[in-house]
Design a protein around this motif. Structure first.
Motif, PDB file in Angstrom:
ATOM      1  N   PRO A 126       0.820  -1.219   0.000  1.00  0.00           N
ATOM      2  CA  PRO A 126       0.000   0.000   0.000  1.00  0.00           C
ATOM      3  C   PRO A 126       0.853   1.268   0.000  1.00  0.00           C
ATOM      4  CG  PRO A 126       0.057  -0.958   2.188  1.00  0.00           C
ATOM      5  CD  PRO A 126       0.776  -1.928   1.296  1.00  0.00           C
ATOM      6  N   LEU A 127       0.192   2.377  -0.308  1.00  0.00           N
ATOM      7  CA  LEU A 127       0.811   3.691  -0.229  1.00  0.00           C
ATOM      8  C   LEU A 127       0.442   4.361   1.088  1.00  0.00           C
ATOM      9  CD1 LEU A 127       0.061   5.103  -3.820  1.00  0.00           C
ATOM     10  CD2 LEU A 127       2.133   3.942  -3.037  1.00  0.00           C
ATOM     11  N   ARG A 128       1.349   5.188   1.568  1.00  0.00           N
ATOM     12  CA  ARG A 128       1.038   6.023   2.720  1.00  0.00           C
ATOM     13  C   ARG A 128       0.152   7.183   2.270  1.00  0.00           C
ATOM     14  NH1 ARG A 128       7.123   6.966   4.607  1.00  0.00           N
ATOM     15  NH2 ARG A 128       6.564   8.940   3.595  1.00  0.00           N
ATOM     16  N   PRO A 129      -0.455   7.907   3.212  1.00  0.00           N
ATOM     17  CA  PRO A 129      -1.297   9.046   2.826  1.00  0.00           C
ATOM     18  C   PRO A 129      -0.565  10.083   1.984  1.00  0.00           C
ATOM     19  CG  PRO A 129      -1.722   8.468   5.115  1.00  0.00           C
ATOM     20  CD  PRO A 129      -0.555   7.628   4.665  1.00  0.00           C
ATOM     21  N   ASP A 130       0.766  10.202   2.145  1.00  0.00           N
ATOM     22  CA  ASP A 130       1.505  11.197   1.364  1.00  0.00           C
ATOM     23  C   ASP A 130       1.856  10.694  -0.031  1.00  0.00           C
ATOM     24  OD1 ASP A 130       3.532   9.367   1.826  1.00  0.00           O
ATOM     25  OD2 ASP A 130       4.765  10.713   3.035  1.00  0.00           O
ATOM     26  N   GLY A 131       1.467   9.458  -0.370  1.00  0.00           N
ATOM     27  CA  GLY A 131       1.702   8.923  -1.699  1.00  0.00           C
ATOM     28  C   GLY A 131       2.934   8.059  -1.836  1.00  0.00           C
ATOM     29  N   ASP A 132       3.749   7.953  -0.789  1.00  0.00           N
ATOM     30  CA  ASP A 132       4.940   7.114  -0.843  1.00  0.00           C
ATOM     31  C   ASP A 132       4.610   5.673  -0.450  1.00  0.00           C
ATOM     32  OD1 ASP A 132       6.740   9.038  -1.692  1.00  0.00           O
ATOM     33  OD2 ASP A 132       7.178   9.723   0.346  1.00  0.00           O
ATOM     34  N   LEU A 133       5.462   4.750  -0.898  1.00  0.00           N
ATOM     35  CA  LEU A 133       5.280   3.360  -0.504  1.00  0.00           C
ATOM     36  C   LEU A 133       5.410   3.215   1.012  1.00  0.00           C
ATOM     37  CD1 LEU A 133       7.302   1.435  -3.239  1.00  0.00           C
ATOM     38  CD2 LEU A 133       4.829   1.423  -2.918  1.00  0.00           C
ATOM     39  N   ASP A 134       4.609   2.339   1.564  1.00  0.00           N
ATOM     40  CA  ASP A 134       4.604   2.128   3.011  1.00  0.00           C
ATOM     41  C   ASP A 134       5.663   1.085   3.372  1.00  0.00           C
ATOM     42  OD1 ASP A 134       4.054   1.705   5.686  1.00  0.00           O
ATOM     43  OD2 ASP A 134       1.880   1.803   5.427  1.00  0.00           O
ATOM     44  N   LEU A 135       6.882   1.548   3.673  1.00  0.00           N
ATOM     45  CA  LEU A 135       7.968   0.630   4.029  1.00  0.00           C
ATOM     46  C   LEU A 135       7.705  -0.048   5.370  1.00  0.00           C
ATOM     47  CD1 LEU A 135      11.172   2.569   2.905  1.00  0.00           C
ATOM     48  CD2 LEU A 135       9.863   0.837   1.668  1.00  0.00           C
ATOM     49  N   MET A 138       5.803  -3.063   4.703  1.00  0.00           N
ATOM     50  CA  MET A 138       6.667  -4.101   4.157  1.00  0.00           C
ATOM     51  C   MET A 138       7.457  -4.790   5.267  1.00  0.00           C
ATOM     52  SD  MET A 138       8.098  -2.287   0.651  1.00  0.00           S
ATOM     53  CE  MET A 138       8.813  -3.814   0.009  1.00  0.00           C
ATOM     54  N   ARG A 139       8.002  -4.018   6.202  1.00  0.00           N
ATOM     55  CA  ARG A 139       8.764  -4.621   7.309  1.00  0.00           C
ATOM     56  C   ARG A 139       7.879  -5.532   8.150  1.00  0.00           C
ATOM     57  NH1 ARG A 139      10.415   0.843   7.644  1.00  0.00           N
ATOM     58  NH2 ARG A 139      12.511   1.155   6.779  1.00  0.00           N
ATOM     59  N   THR A 140       6.658  -5.091   8.373  1.00  0.00           N
ATOM     60  CA  THR A 140       5.752  -5.862   9.226  1.00  0.00           C
ATOM     61  C   THR A 140       5.326  -7.172   8.572  1.00  0.00           C
ATOM     62  OG1 THR A 140       4.895  -3.828  10.230  1.00  0.00           O
ATOM     63  CG2 THR A 140       3.522  -5.806  10.416  1.00  0.00           C
ATOM     64  N   HIS A 141       5.111  -7.168   7.265  1.00  0.00           N
ATOM     65  CA  HIS A 141       4.548  -8.321   6.569  1.00  0.00           C
ATOM     66  C   HIS A 141       5.593  -9.182   5.862  1.00  0.00           C
ATOM     67  CE1 HIS A 141       1.033  -5.689   7.101  1.00  0.00           C
ATOM     68  NE2 HIS A 141       0.310  -6.785   7.037  1.00  0.00           N
ATOM     69  N   LEU A 142       6.852  -8.763   5.894  1.00  0.00           N
ATOM     70  CA  LEU A 142       7.888  -9.526   5.196  1.00  0.00           C
ATOM     71  C   LEU A 142       8.280 -10.764   5.986  1.00  0.00           C
ATOM     72  CD1 LEU A 142       9.921  -9.750   2.857  1.00  0.00           C
ATOM     73  CD2 LEU A 142      11.478  -8.314   4.207  1.00  0.00           C
ATOM     74  N   ASP A 143       8.216 -11.913   5.318  1.00  0.00           N
ATOM     75  CA  ASP A 143       8.721 -13.162   5.892  1.00  0.00           C
ATOM     76  C   ASP A 143       9.227 -14.030   4.756  1.00  0.00           C
ATOM     77  OD1 ASP A 143       6.469 -14.383   4.705  1.00  0.00           O
ATOM     78  OD2 ASP A 143       5.278 -14.168   6.532  1.00  0.00           O
TER      79      ASP A 143
END
Length: 421
Positions: A126-135, A138-143
Motif C-alpha cells: 500500500p501507499l502512505r497518505p503522502d503517496g509514498d510506498l509504506d515501508l 513491508m517490514r511488518t509483513h515480510l517473511d
C-alpha cells in the motif's frame, strides 16, 4: 533536438517519458544501418557491427547501470525482459509475490500470469497518505513466504521516485527475489543496479535514453543456481540496426548528461498550479521528471489536442496504464508532462502560454450555444480493479482467476484491462 513546427517555431516536447525524440546522430545511425540491411541483408549488417553488437553495447550498458558488462542483456523492451525472467522462476502455492501501485500494465499482466501458473498469491504494497510506498507495512509483513518483490524506480503515473535502495536493503537478508523497473528512470536519474541490490533491473531504450523503439535491456545478477541457458537469457534481442542506434543513443547520453542541468520540474509545477481550474496529482515526497495533472471541467484530450496545435507535446494518461495507482482511478483521464535534460525554461513558458490559450478557447466554445466545446466531457474512466483486503490485488488470492485480461486497443495504443467473467 526539438523540431520546427508549421509556424516556424520549435516544438516544446514534454513527453520524453512516453517517447524520447532521437538525436540527429542516433537517427543517422539507424537510417544508415537500415539501408545496409535492406541492400546487403541482415548477415552482412551483423558482420559489420560485430564489435558493437557483442562488446561495446554491453560495455555502455554496464557503465550506465554500474554493473559488469557481462551481466547485461538486450531485449525488445523492459516488459519483454521482465516477462522472460518470470518464466524462469516458479514460486510455490504458499508463496507470495509483491507488486506496488506504480506497476505498469504490462508487468502487472505478467505477474498475474505467474500467479495463475504457479498458484501463488499476489499482494500490493500500500501507499502512505503522502503517496509514498509504506515501508513499515513491508517490514511488518515480510517473511520467508515472500518469493518475489517487483518495484518501479520512477513512477510513470505521476513521477514518484520510489526508495528502491531502501527496499533492497530490507530484502537483502531474505529469500525474495527483487526486480526493479527502471523504464522511466534510466537516462533521467542515476541508476546503480549494484547498489540497489536487485536481482533484475529492466529498462526501455526509447524513453529518456532516446534510442529507437523496440529496444530495451536488463541487468541480471549472477545467480549460482540459475543455469546459463535459463529463460531470462533467452529474451528476444532487438534488430541489429536498432542495437547500433541504441549504442549511439547511449554514447550521446554519456556526452550530454554529465554537465549540471537545471531542474525545471518546480517551474512546470508552478505553471500548472497557478492556472485556474488545474489540479496536480500528488507524486509523493520525492518527485522527478514527470508531472500529472487535470482540469476540473475540460477533458484532458481536448487540452492535449489544443496544446499540440500550438506546438506543445505532452501525453494524456489512461487509467489502465497503471490501474492500481490512485492517479489511475480519477473520474477522467489526466495529462502527463515529462522533462528531459534538453528541455529549457522557454519550453515551460511556451507551455504556460499555450495552456492559457487552450483553456480560454475551450471555455468560449462551451459557452457558445451553437458550438459545443471541442472535447465535451464524455463519460470517462472505465472501472478499475479495486484493491482487496490487506492490499491484495483484485478479489481472492491463490487460485482465483486473474482479474486482468489484456487486449490491445489500437486506437489508443495501450492495453485495456477487463475483469474476467
Amino acid at each position: 533536438m526539438n523540431a520546427p513546427t508549421h509556424h516556424g517555431e520549435r516544438t516544446a516536447h514534454l513527453d520524453t517519458a512516453g517517447t524520447g525524440r532521437m538525436p540527429d546522430a542516433v537517427r543517422t545511425v539507424l537510417a544508415r544501418c537500415t539501408a545496409l540491411d535492406d541492400r546487403l541483408g541482415t548477415a552482412a549488417l551483423q558482420e559489420s557491427l560485430g564489435d558493437v553488437l557483442h562488446t561495446r553495447i554491453h560495455e555502455r550498458l554496464g557503465a550506465l547501470l554500474s554493473v559488469p558488462a557481462a551481466d547485461t542483456i538486450l531485449a525488445t523492451g523492459a516488459a519483454q525482459a521482465f516477462e522472460a525472467y518470470l518464466h524462469g522462476i516458479t514460486p510455490g502455492p504458499g508463496d507470495r509475490i509483491w507488486t506496488t501501485p506504480h506497476e505498469g500494465v504490462a508487468n502487472l499482466t505478467a505477474l498475474h500470469a505467474l500467479r495463475d501458473r504457479t498458484r501463488c498469491r499476489l499482494e500490493v504494497v500500500p501507499l502512505r497518505p503522502d503517496g509514498d510506498l509504506d515501508l513499515d507495512w513491508m517490514r511488518t509483513h515480510l517473511d520467508e513466504d515472500v518469493a518475489l518483490v517487483s518495484a518501479v524506480h520512477l513512477s510513470p503515473a505521476c513521477g514518484t521516485v520510489n526508495p528502491v535502495h531502501d527496499i533492497g536493503r530490507l530484502l537483502a537478508p531474505h529469500r525474495a527475489r527483487y526486480t526493479v523497473d527502471a523504464s522511466h528512470s534510466a537516462g533521467r536519474l542515476p541508476v546503480d543496479a549494484a547498489r540497489i541490490g536487485c536481482h533484475l533491473l529492466t529498462a526501455d531504450g526509447w524513453r529518456f535514453l532516446r534510442g529507437p523503439h523496440t529496444t530495451g535491456f536488463a541487468y541480471i545478477a549472477p545467480t549460482p543456481h540459475l543455469a546459463p541457458d535459463a529463460a531470462p537469457y533467452r529474451a528476444a534481442a532487438p534488430e541489429p540496426a536498432a542495437v547500433a542506434a541504441l549504442d549511439a543513443a547511449l554514447a550521446h547520453h554519456t556526452a550530454t548528461a554529465r554537465p549540471p542541468h537545471e531542474d525545471l520540474l518546480p517551474l512546470l509545477r508552478a505553471a500548472v498550479r497557478h492556472t485556474p481550474g488545474m489540479e496536480l496529482l500528488a507524486g509523493g515526497q520525492e518527485q522527478a521528471a514527470i508531472l500529472a495533472f487535470r482540469h476540473a471541467q475540460i477533458p484532458a484530450a481536448a487540452i492535449r489536442r489544443g496544446l499540440a496545435r500550438r506546438g506543445v507535446v505532452l501525453a494524456k494518461t489512461v487509467a489502465h496504464e497503471t490501474p492500481l495507482h490512485p492517479a489511475g482511478r480519477v473520474t477522467a483521464p489526466a495529462l502527463r508532462a515529462s522533462l528531459h535534460h534538453d528541455n529549457t525554461a522557454q519550453d515551460i513558458d511556451r507551455f504556460r502560454q499555450a495552456l492559457a490559450e487552450v483553456l480560454l478557447e475551450e471555455r468560449g466554445a462551451a459557452a457558445h450555444p451553437a458550438r459545443p466545446a471541442r472535447g465535451a466531457l464524455a463519460a470517462a474512466g472505465a472501472a478499475t480493479t479495486p484493491l482487496g483486503p490487506a492490499g491484495r490485488a483484485g478479489p481472492g488470492g491463490s487460485g482465483a482467476p486473474s482479474p486482468y485480461r489484456a487486449r490491445p486497443v489500437r486506437r489508443r495504443g495501450h492495453l485495456t484491462l477487463h475483469r474476467a467473467t
